[in-house]
Design a protein around this motif. Sequence first.
Motif, PDB file in Angstrom:
ATOM      1  N   UNK A 206       0.793  -1.226   0.000  1.00  0.00           N
ATOM      2  CA  UNK A 206       0.000   0.000   0.000  1.00  0.00           C
ATOM      3  C   UNK A 206       0.824   1.274   0.000  1.00  0.00           C
ATOM      4  N   UNK A 207       0.094   2.381  -0.162  1.00  0.00           N
ATOM      5  CA  UNK A 207       0.718   3.699  -0.229  1.00  0.00           C
ATOM      6  C   UNK A 207       0.003   4.630   0.746  1.00  0.00           C
ATOM      7  N   UNK A 208       0.663   5.727   1.084  1.00  0.00           N
ATOM      8  CA  UNK A 208       0.062   6.700   2.010  1.00  0.00           C
ATOM      9  C   UNK A 208       0.745   8.043   1.816  1.00  0.00           C
ATOM     10  N   UNK A 209       0.104   9.074   2.363  1.00  0.00           N
ATOM     11  CA  UNK A 209       0.756  10.387   2.445  1.00  0.00           C
ATOM     12  C   UNK A 209       0.593  10.865   3.869  1.00  0.00           C
ATOM     13  N   UNK A 210       1.622  11.563   4.362  1.00  0.00           N
ATOM     14  CA  UNK A 210       1.501  12.077   5.731  1.00  0.00           C
ATOM     15  C   UNK A 210       1.694  13.587   5.740  1.00  0.00           C
ATOM     16  N   UNK A 211       1.536  14.152   6.895  1.00  0.00           N
ATOM     17  CA  UNK A 211       1.669  15.604   7.097  1.00  0.00           C
ATOM     18  C   UNK A 211       2.721  15.799   8.177  1.00  0.00           C
ATOM     19  N   UNK A 212       3.905  16.242   7.772  1.00  0.00           N
ATOM     20  CA  UNK A 212       5.020  16.291   8.728  1.00  0.00           C
ATOM     21  C   UNK A 212       5.030  17.558   9.578  1.00  0.00           C
ATOM     22  N   UNK A 213       4.493  18.684   9.043  1.00  0.00           N
ATOM     23  CA  UNK A 213       4.569  19.942   9.792  1.00  0.00           C
ATOM     24  C   UNK A 213       3.515  19.980  10.885  1.00  0.00           C
ATOM     25  N   UNK A 214       3.818  20.752  11.939  1.00  0.00           N
ATOM     26  CA  UNK A 214       2.964  20.751  13.133  1.00  0.00           C
ATOM     27  C   UNK A 214       1.620  21.429  12.915  1.00  0.00           C
ATOM     28  N   UNK A 215       1.580  22.462  12.055  1.00  0.00           N
ATOM     29  CA  UNK A 215       0.368  23.294  12.006  1.00  0.00           C
ATOM     30  C   UNK A 215      -0.302  23.279  10.639  1.00  0.00           C
ATOM     31  N   UNK A 216      -1.550  23.731  10.629  1.00  0.00           N
ATOM     32  CA  UNK A 216      -2.352  23.786   9.401  1.00  0.00           C
ATOM     33  C   UNK A 216      -1.598  24.520   8.288  1.00  0.00           C
ATOM     34  N   UNK A 217      -1.860  24.117   7.063  1.00  0.00           N
ATOM     35  CA  UNK A 217      -1.231  24.771   5.918  1.00  0.00           C
ATOM     36  C   UNK A 217       0.237  24.398   5.787  1.00  0.00           C
ATOM     37  N   UNK A 218       0.638  23.280   6.403  1.00  0.00           N
ATOM     38  CA  UNK A 218       2.041  22.836   6.379  1.00  0.00           C
ATOM     39  C   UNK A 218       2.982  23.910   6.897  1.00  0.00           C
ATOM     40  N   UNK A 219       2.580  24.537   8.002  1.00  0.00           N
ATOM     41  CA  UNK A 219       3.423  25.539   8.676  1.00  0.00           C
ATOM     42  C   UNK A 219       3.998  24.910   9.944  1.00  0.00           C
ATOM     43  N   UNK A 220       5.042  25.601  10.462  1.00  0.00           N
ATOM     44  CA  UNK A 220       5.575  25.188  11.750  1.00  0.00           C
ATOM     45  C   UNK A 220       6.639  24.124  11.627  1.00  0.00           C
ATOM     46  N   UNK A 221       7.141  23.668  12.777  1.00  0.00           N
ATOM     47  CA  UNK A 221       8.272  22.743  12.783  1.00  0.00           C
ATOM     48  C   UNK A 221       7.895  21.346  12.281  1.00  0.00           C
ATOM     49  N   UNK A 222       8.915  20.587  11.884  1.00  0.00           N
ATOM     50  CA  UNK A 222       8.719  19.194  11.501  1.00  0.00           C
ATOM     51  C   UNK A 222       8.384  18.350  12.725  1.00  0.00           C
ATOM     52  N   UNK A 223       7.555  17.345  12.509  1.00  0.00           N
ATOM     53  CA  UNK A 223       7.177  16.434  13.597  1.00  0.00           C
ATOM     54  C   UNK A 223       7.360  15.012  13.104  1.00  0.00           C
ATOM     55  N   UNK A 224       7.003  14.047  13.935  1.00  0.00           N
ATOM     56  CA  UNK A 224       6.994  12.649  13.491  1.00  0.00           C
ATOM     57  C   UNK A 224       5.842  12.349  12.550  1.00  0.00           C
ATOM     58  N   UNK A 225       4.905  13.295  12.413  1.00  0.00           N
ATOM     59  CA  UNK A 225       3.735  13.088  11.540  1.00  0.00           C
ATOM     60  C   UNK A 225       2.473  13.459  12.292  1.00  0.00           C
ATOM     61  N   UNK A 226       1.689  14.379  11.727  1.00  0.00           N
ATOM     62  CA  UNK A 226       0.486  14.882  12.405  1.00  0.00           C
ATOM     63  C   UNK A 226      -0.796  14.275  11.843  1.00  0.00           C
ATOM     64  N   UNK A 227      -0.645  13.391  10.862  1.00  0.00           N
ATOM     65  CA  UNK A 227      -1.820  12.758  10.288  1.00  0.00           C
ATOM     66  C   UNK A 227      -1.433  12.101   8.987  1.00  0.00           C
ATOM     67  N   UNK A 228      -2.271  11.198   8.504  1.00  0.00           N
ATOM     68  CA  UNK A 228      -1.954  10.488   7.262  1.00  0.00           C
ATOM     69  C   UNK A 228      -3.236   9.983   6.638  1.00  0.00           C
ATOM     70  N   UNK A 229      -3.121   9.629   5.363  1.00  0.00           N
ATOM     71  CA  UNK A 229      -4.237   8.972   4.688  1.00  0.00           C
ATOM     72  C   UNK A 229      -3.689   7.968   3.695  1.00  0.00           C
ATOM     73  N   UNK A 230      -4.509   6.973   3.414  1.00  0.00           N
ATOM     74  CA  UNK A 230      -4.141   5.911   2.480  1.00  0.00           C
ATOM     75  C   UNK A 230      -5.372   5.547   1.682  1.00  0.00           C
ATOM     76  N   UNK A 231      -5.265   5.259   0.378  1.00  0.00           N
ATOM     77  CA  UNK A 231      -4.030   5.301  -0.397  1.00  0.00           C
ATOM     78  C   UNK A 231      -3.633   6.723  -0.768  1.00  0.00           C
TER      79      UNK A 231
END
Length: 421
Positions: A206-231
Amino acid sequence: MTIDVLLIGSGGREHALAWKLRQSPMLGRLYAAPGNPGIAAEAELVTLDPADHAAVVAFCREAAIGLVVVGPEVPLVAGLADALSAAGIPVFGPSEAAARLEGSKGFTKDLCTLKSIPTARYGRFTDAESAKDHVRREGAPIVVKADGLAAGKGVTVAATIDEALAAIDDCFAGEAGAEVVLEECMIGPEASLFCICDGEDALLFGTAEDHKRAFDGDEGPNTGGMGAYSPSFLMTPELTERVLREIVRPTLAGMREQGAPFRGVLYAGLMLTSEGPKLIEYNVRFGDPECQVLMMRLESDLLPVLLKAATGSVAGIELDWSPEPAVTVVMAAKGYPGAYAKGTAIRHLPETGPGETIFHAGTALDGAGLVANGGRVLNVTARAPDVAEAVRRAYALVDGVDWPDGFCRRDIAHRAVAPTV
Ligand code: AMP
Ligand code: GLY
């Protein structure tokens, strides 16, 4: 015949694995070490330090464990799978030598060169001065990476030469034997592809995409991942096949040739550039929180797949996936990824319906009830006929969580709901 399983880890990824393994008709007893209160609903928790290999082996012998599933990268890079294999205990997860694909960025880049795997141009440096000379020659933007495991914090995409020079100083500050990798800055959307490997073959998982930045609009510091979706909607069947052909299979061949066959989850972080898909990096375990959405969509029994990868071959396995997409929203402690309070009360979790689960990532029980015990704390996950509906259901659950000290992004999966790129 059933088998007893020991799961190593304590995060949302391991809760999702425990939840999925628990549904297997092949499962006997499920143990987790150290686990968390969510995992405790699926498994018997054992007090074991995964860094104490002898203690893990002793427990497995005593409990007649038929398979150990290692969730996080740290014990893999430290050789836990080798210790278990040497004791004759089946383990899902790569050896220390194979885990270098995540443990050393320089190792992976050299393997890419050897096998002509598309990736960013790079250089490896063991002293700050020659790294800085390289930056001055190449100019910015340029990417600076610490060689070893850095829990998602070892990468700086430097927009200016000064920023790159400062990142190099950070990497070498006080560390003997440090190494940095400098990379060309690639441009394009990112997606992740997962394979379950048996040393020879790769089974697409399978495949997925995640959201690494802390805040909405991909702003703010990098994190371990703030959410994801698949595929991932970017990963068409053609692109997926191209990644398997140009990136994954040559990697498995290269690892075999180096005497370090790769068994376990190979997680390819990809940049979809105008020249085609290129490897950003490998991880040697499931993504967290990507695992949570993969498990929500997997309809096949997970246990025989992991067992075959650990002890035999994945060739010929066909997996059933739900056609429905899944979304997970990470609820984190206010302040994460910087300093945050521990022990704040999670006063209420809502009931979940079919296709919905709240995985525990960083929770603990104190006398009074459930408390937050980490940066990323809950993974609110939903599956539905389309992404917009999955997003709606996940946020409806989020709104039912009574945890005043938590926060989450409000735009998870926005790229899939209203694609603009
Ligand atoms: P990592 O911690 O290795 O997953 O990297 C974090 C993020 O840095 C990736 O998700 C990319 O967005 C970015 N990144 C890493 N390497 C490159 C590169 N060579 N070019 C552009 N962006 C990169
Ligand atoms: N979510 C990114 C990772 O697991 O590394």
